[in-house]
Design a protein around this motif. Structure first.
Motif, PDB file in Angstrom:
ATOM      1  N   ALA A   1       0.833  -1.207   0.000  1.00  0.00           N
ATOM      2  CA  ALA A   1       0.000   0.000   0.000  1.00  0.00           C
ATOM      3  C   ALA A   1       0.866   1.256   0.000  1.00  0.00           C
ATOM      4  CB  ALA A   1      -0.926  -0.006   1.205  1.00  0.00           C
ATOM      5  N   GLN A   2       1.951   1.229   0.762  1.00  0.00           N
ATOM      6  CA  GLN A   2       2.854   2.384   0.809  1.00  0.00           C
ATOM      7  C   GLN A   2       3.514   2.625  -0.549  1.00  0.00           C
ATOM      8  OE1 GLN A   2       5.550   1.473   4.008  1.00  0.00           O
ATOM      9  NE2 GLN A   2       4.135   2.177   5.614  1.00  0.00           N
ATOM     10  N   THR A   3       3.889   1.548  -1.226  1.00  0.00           N
ATOM     11  CA  THR A   3       4.534   1.676  -2.538  1.00  0.00           C
ATOM     12  C   THR A   3       3.570   2.287  -3.552  1.00  0.00           C
ATOM     13  OG1 THR A   3       5.954  -0.241  -2.105  1.00  0.00           O
ATOM     14  CG2 THR A   3       5.673   0.434  -4.407  1.00  0.00           C
ATOM     15  N   ILE A   4       2.334   1.799  -3.565  1.00  0.00           N
ATOM     16  CA  ILE A   4       1.331   2.355  -4.487  1.00  0.00           C
ATOM     17  C   ILE A   4       1.087   3.825  -4.161  1.00  0.00           C
ATOM     18  CG2 ILE A   4      -1.086   2.242  -5.211  1.00  0.00           C
ATOM     19  CD1 ILE A   4      -0.949  -0.788  -4.801  1.00  0.00           C
ATOM     20  N   SER A   5       0.998   4.133  -2.871  1.00  0.00           N
ATOM     21  CA  SER A   5       0.778   5.525  -2.458  1.00  0.00           C
ATOM     22  C   SER A   5       1.925   6.425  -2.909  1.00  0.00           C
ATOM     23  CB  SER A   5       0.619   5.595  -0.942  1.00  0.00           C
ATOM     24  OG  SER A   5       0.501   6.938  -0.506  1.00  0.00           O
ATOM     25  N   SER A   6       3.152   5.932  -2.767  1.00  0.00           N
ATOM     26  CA  SER A   6       4.322   6.717  -3.166  1.00  0.00           C
ATOM     27  C   SER A   6       4.324   6.993  -4.665  1.00  0.00           C
ATOM     28  CB  SER A   6       5.601   5.975  -2.767  1.00  0.00           C
ATOM     29  OG  SER A   6       6.744   6.686  -3.187  1.00  0.00           O
ATOM     30  N   MET A   7       3.950   5.996  -5.449  1.00  0.00           N
ATOM     31  CA  MET A   7       3.887   6.189  -6.902  1.00  0.00           C
ATOM     32  C   MET A   7       2.792   7.185  -7.272  1.00  0.00           C
ATOM     33  SD  MET A   7       4.450   2.354  -8.464  1.00  0.00           S
ATOM     34  CE  MET A   7       5.926   1.395  -8.113  1.00  0.00           C
ATOM     35  N   LEU A   8       1.636   7.084  -6.619  1.00  0.00           N
ATOM     36  CA  LEU A   8       0.535   7.988  -6.920  1.00  0.00           C
ATOM     37  C   LEU A   8       0.863   9.433  -6.570  1.00  0.00           C
ATOM     38  CD1 LEU A   8      -2.540   5.883  -5.707  1.00  0.00           C
ATOM     39  CD2 LEU A   8      -1.844   6.346  -8.063  1.00  0.00           C
ATOM     40  N   SER A   9       1.703   9.631  -5.571  1.00  0.00           N
ATOM     41  CA  SER A   9       2.031  10.993  -5.148  1.00  0.00           C
ATOM     42  C   SER A   9       2.797  11.769  -6.212  1.00  0.00           C
ATOM     43  CB  SER A   9       2.854  10.956  -3.850  1.00  0.00           C
ATOM     44  OG  SER A   9       4.141  10.393  -4.084  1.00  0.00           O
ATOM     45  N   SER A  10       3.353  11.077  -7.186  1.00  0.00           N
ATOM     46  CA  SER A  10       4.073  11.749  -8.273  1.00  0.00           C
ATOM     47  C   SER A  10       3.138  12.191  -9.394  1.00  0.00           C
ATOM     48  CB  SER A  10       5.151  10.811  -8.848  1.00  0.00           C
ATOM     49  OG  SER A  10       6.098  10.472  -7.850  1.00  0.00           O
ATOM     50  N   TYR A  11       1.871  11.835  -9.271  1.00  0.00           N
ATOM     51  CA  TYR A  11       0.876  12.180 -10.298  1.00  0.00           C
ATOM     52  C   TYR A  11      -0.335  12.822  -9.610  1.00  0.00           C
ATOM     53  CZ  TYR A  11       3.864   9.015 -12.909  1.00  0.00           C
ATOM     54  OH  TYR A  11       4.959   8.406 -13.488  1.00  0.00           O
ATOM     55  N   LYS A  12      -0.104  13.998  -9.066  1.00  0.00           N
ATOM     56  CA  LYS A  12      -1.105  14.662  -8.224  1.00  0.00           C
ATOM     57  C   LYS A  12      -2.327  15.152  -8.991  1.00  0.00           C
ATOM     58  CE  LYS A  12       2.306  16.395  -4.875  1.00  0.00           C
ATOM     59  NZ  LYS A  12       3.494  15.788  -5.498  1.00  0.00           N
ATOM     60  N   GLU A  13      -2.192  15.310 -10.295  1.00  0.00           N
ATOM     61  CA  GLU A  13      -3.296  15.901 -11.049  1.00  0.00           C
ATOM     62  C   GLU A  13      -4.436  14.919 -11.332  1.00  0.00           C
ATOM     63  OE1 GLU A  13      -0.374  14.282 -14.121  1.00  0.00           O
ATOM     64  OE2 GLU A  13      -0.340  15.202 -12.130  1.00  0.00           O
ATOM     65  N   PHE A  14      -4.260  13.660 -10.981  1.00  0.00           N
ATOM     66  CA  PHE A  14      -5.287  12.668 -11.266  1.00  0.00           C
ATOM     67  C   PHE A  14      -6.225  12.472 -10.076  1.00  0.00           C
ATOM     68  CE2 PHE A  14      -1.928  11.445 -14.248  1.00  0.00           C
ATOM     69  CZ  PHE A  14      -2.663  11.334 -15.419  1.00  0.00           C
ATOM     70  N   ASN A  15      -7.485  12.141 -10.392  1.00  0.00           N
ATOM     71  CA  ASN A  15      -8.457  11.741  -9.381  1.00  0.00           C
ATOM     72  C   ASN A  15      -8.419  10.229  -9.235  1.00  0.00           C
ATOM     73  OD1 ASN A  15      -9.355  14.454  -9.204  1.00  0.00           O
ATOM     74  ND2 ASN A  15     -10.632  14.137 -11.010  1.00  0.00           N
ATOM     75  N   VAL A  16      -8.640   9.748  -8.013  1.00  0.00           N
ATOM     76  CA  VAL A  16      -8.482   8.325  -7.724  1.00  0.00           C
ATOM     77  C   VAL A  16      -9.733   7.797  -7.030  1.00  0.00           C
ATOM     78  CG1 VAL A  16      -7.113   6.574  -6.525  1.00  0.00           C
ATOM     79  CG2 VAL A  16      -5.977   8.558  -7.551  1.00  0.00           C
ATOM     80  N   GLU A  17     -10.216   6.677  -7.529  1.00  0.00           N
ATOM     81  CA  GLU A  17     -11.358   5.998  -6.923  1.00  0.00           C
ATOM     82  C   GLU A  17     -10.921   4.623  -6.447  1.00  0.00           C
ATOM     83  OE1 GLU A  17     -15.644   5.775  -8.605  1.00  0.00           O
ATOM     84  OE2 GLU A  17     -14.715   3.848  -9.117  1.00  0.00           O
ATOM     85  N   VAL A  18     -11.145   4.336  -5.162  1.00  0.00           N
ATOM     86  CA  VAL A  18     -10.823   3.028  -4.583  1.00  0.00           C
ATOM     87  C   VAL A  18     -12.132   2.271  -4.401  1.00  0.00           C
ATOM     88  CG1 VAL A  18      -9.734   1.786  -2.692  1.00  0.00           C
ATOM     89  CG2 VAL A  18      -8.833   4.015  -3.397  1.00  0.00           C
ATOM     90  N   SER A  19     -12.235   1.098  -5.025  1.00  0.00           N
ATOM     91  CA  SER A  19     -13.491   0.333  -5.015  1.00  0.00           C
ATOM     92  C   SER A  19     -13.270  -1.030  -4.385  1.00  0.00           C
ATOM     93  CB  SER A  19     -14.017   0.147  -6.440  1.00  0.00           C
ATOM     94  OG  SER A  19     -14.112   1.390  -7.094  1.00  0.00           O
ATOM     95  N   GLY A  20     -14.268  -1.472  -3.588  1.00  0.00           N
ATOM     96  CA  GLY A  20     -14.217  -2.786  -2.956  1.00  0.00           C
ATOM     97  C   GLY A  20     -15.264  -3.717  -3.531  1.00  0.00           C
ATOM     98  N   PHE A  21     -14.919  -5.031  -3.667  1.00  0.00           N
ATOM     99  CA  PHE A  21     -15.823  -6.020  -4.247  1.00  0.00           C
ATOM    100  C   PHE A  21     -15.706  -7.325  -3.452  1.00  0.00           C
ATOM    101  CE2 PHE A  21     -14.228  -3.176  -7.463  1.00  0.00           C
ATOM    102  CZ  PHE A  21     -15.334  -2.812  -8.205  1.00  0.00           C
ATOM    103  N   THR A  22     -16.798  -8.102  -3.405  1.00  0.00           N
ATOM    104  CA  THR A  22     -16.780  -9.400  -2.734  1.00  0.00           C
ATOM    105  C   THR A  22     -17.345 -10.458  -3.683  1.00  0.00           C
ATOM    106  OG1 THR A  22     -19.019  -9.230  -1.819  1.00  0.00           O
ATOM    107  CG2 THR A  22     -17.241  -8.225  -0.536  1.00  0.00           C
ATOM    108  N   ASP A  23     -17.312 -11.712  -3.241  1.00  0.00           N
ATOM    109  CA  ASP A  23     -18.042 -12.753  -3.971  1.00  0.00           C
ATOM    110  C   ASP A  23     -19.488 -12.738  -3.479  1.00  0.00           C
ATOM    111  OD1 ASP A  23     -18.156 -14.093  -1.512  1.00  0.00           O
ATOM    112  OD2 ASP A  23     -16.387 -15.301  -1.963  1.00  0.00           O
ATOM    113  N   ASN A  24     -20.270 -13.750  -3.905  1.00  0.00           N
ATOM    114  CA  ASN A  24     -21.699 -13.730  -3.559  1.00  0.00           C
ATOM    115  C   ASN A  24     -22.044 -14.556  -2.333  1.00  0.00           C
ATOM    116  OD1 ASN A  24     -21.360 -16.299  -4.618  1.00  0.00           O
ATOM    117  ND2 ASN A  24     -23.232 -16.232  -5.875  1.00  0.00           N
ATOM    118  N   ARG A  25     -21.040 -15.050  -1.625  1.00  0.00           N
ATOM    119  CA  ARG A  25     -21.313 -15.801  -0.402  1.00  0.00           C
ATOM    120  C   ARG A  25     -21.711 -14.818   0.707  1.00  0.00           C
ATOM    121  NH1 ARG A  25     -17.665 -21.210   0.357  1.00  0.00           N
ATOM    122  NH2 ARG A  25     -18.411 -22.235  -1.547  1.00  0.00           N
TER     123      ARG A  25
END
Length: 272
Positions: free
Chosen positions: A168-192
């Motif tokens: 998570a820290q690595t992804i965050s660090s990479m994203l910090s170099s591209y501040k002009e973008f909007n980011v959506e974090v989405s969660g998904f499950t199976d049907n159980r």
């Protein structure tokens, strides 16, 4: 004595003058029509009237010949006004062309930046043997990072595993170099179905997982939290079948979508 009867002869008025008078009136009428027509800026309409008068009075040509006639009463500012309007139109076209070029340049830069970010992520995934847990996909709308749930969470939990926090820290660090973008974090499950004291449904589990992962990303003070949002989709957007173990494992995931500000249609993404 017979009276001589004098016959009274009625005198007749000479009306021969009416002919030239009528001609004069006709010519005056024609003159006023010419003056009226010549006062209009529409030269095509003027020429059409002149040709009609020529045809009517002179068999097509003669005293109303218009080939060399200059329209009368034309406003002295007409040409200047027309020139100003032409310049204004040219200026507007130039401005629109410049805006189109600027938008095109911005669109191409976004595509280049997202491609560059994808290459960095792919390098990290390969170097750390995460090809079965992470994948990226780039299209005209976004760069999508898909993370299997077992790479981040224990079964039935929304807390990020300690050993996954480096990811998570690595992804965050990479994203910090591209501040002009909007980011959506989405969660998904199976049907159980799930029904615990903490999570009454898959909606709750997916929403909490996406929120927790987003919170971890924005711990980086180089990231603008106003450009981030999280959303839970529960079991309702599967990418594989829920009838197999492997299919359900693929459906349980977190997606980090780095959205383009300028899409191909020119529309903006969710944050202005």
């Amino acid at each position: 004595m017979s009276k001589k009867r004098h016959e009274h002869h009625e005198e007749h008025i000479d009306e021969s003058w009416l002919i030239p008078y009528a001609d004069i009136l006709t010519l005056l009428l024609a003159l006023f029509i010419i003056l009226f027509a010549s006062s209009q800026i529409d030269s095509k309409k003027y020429e059409s009237i002149m040709k009609g008068l020529n045809a009517g009075f002179n068999g097509g040509t003669g005293m109303f010949e218009v080939s060399n006639i200059v329209p009368l009463n034309v406003s002295p500012n007409a040409e200047k006004k027309k020139e100003d309007e032409t310049k204004k139109e040219d200026k507007t076209q130039d401005q629109n062309s410049q805006q189109d070029q600027q938008l095109k340049a911005m669109f191409e830069k976004e595509a280049q930046d997202l491609k560059e970010l994808q290459e960095k992520l792919e390098g990290y995934i390969k170097d750390n043997g995460l090809t079965t847990q992470l994948e990226t996909k780039l299209n005209e709308d976004m760069l999508k990072i898909t993370i299997r749930d077992n790479a981040l969470f224990q079964s039935g939990s929304a807390d990020i595993k300690p050993e996954s926090q480096m990811l998570a820290q690595t992804i965050s660090s990479m994203l910090s170099s591209y501040k002009e973008f909007n980011v959506e974090v989405s969660g998904f499950t199976d049907n159980r179905p799930i029904n615990t004291r903490e999570f009454q449904s898959n909606w709750d589990l997916s929403a909490k997982r996406s929120l927790n992962f987003m919170k971890f990303l924005i711990l980086n003070d180089q990231i603008d939290p106003s450009r981030y949002r999280s959303i839970g989709y529960g079991e309702y957007q599967p990418i594989d079948t829920n009838d197999t173990v492997d299919g359900r494992a693929k459906n349980r995931r977190v997606e980090v979508n780095i959205l383009r500000q300028l899409k191909a249609s020119g529309a903006k993404s969710f944050i202005p």
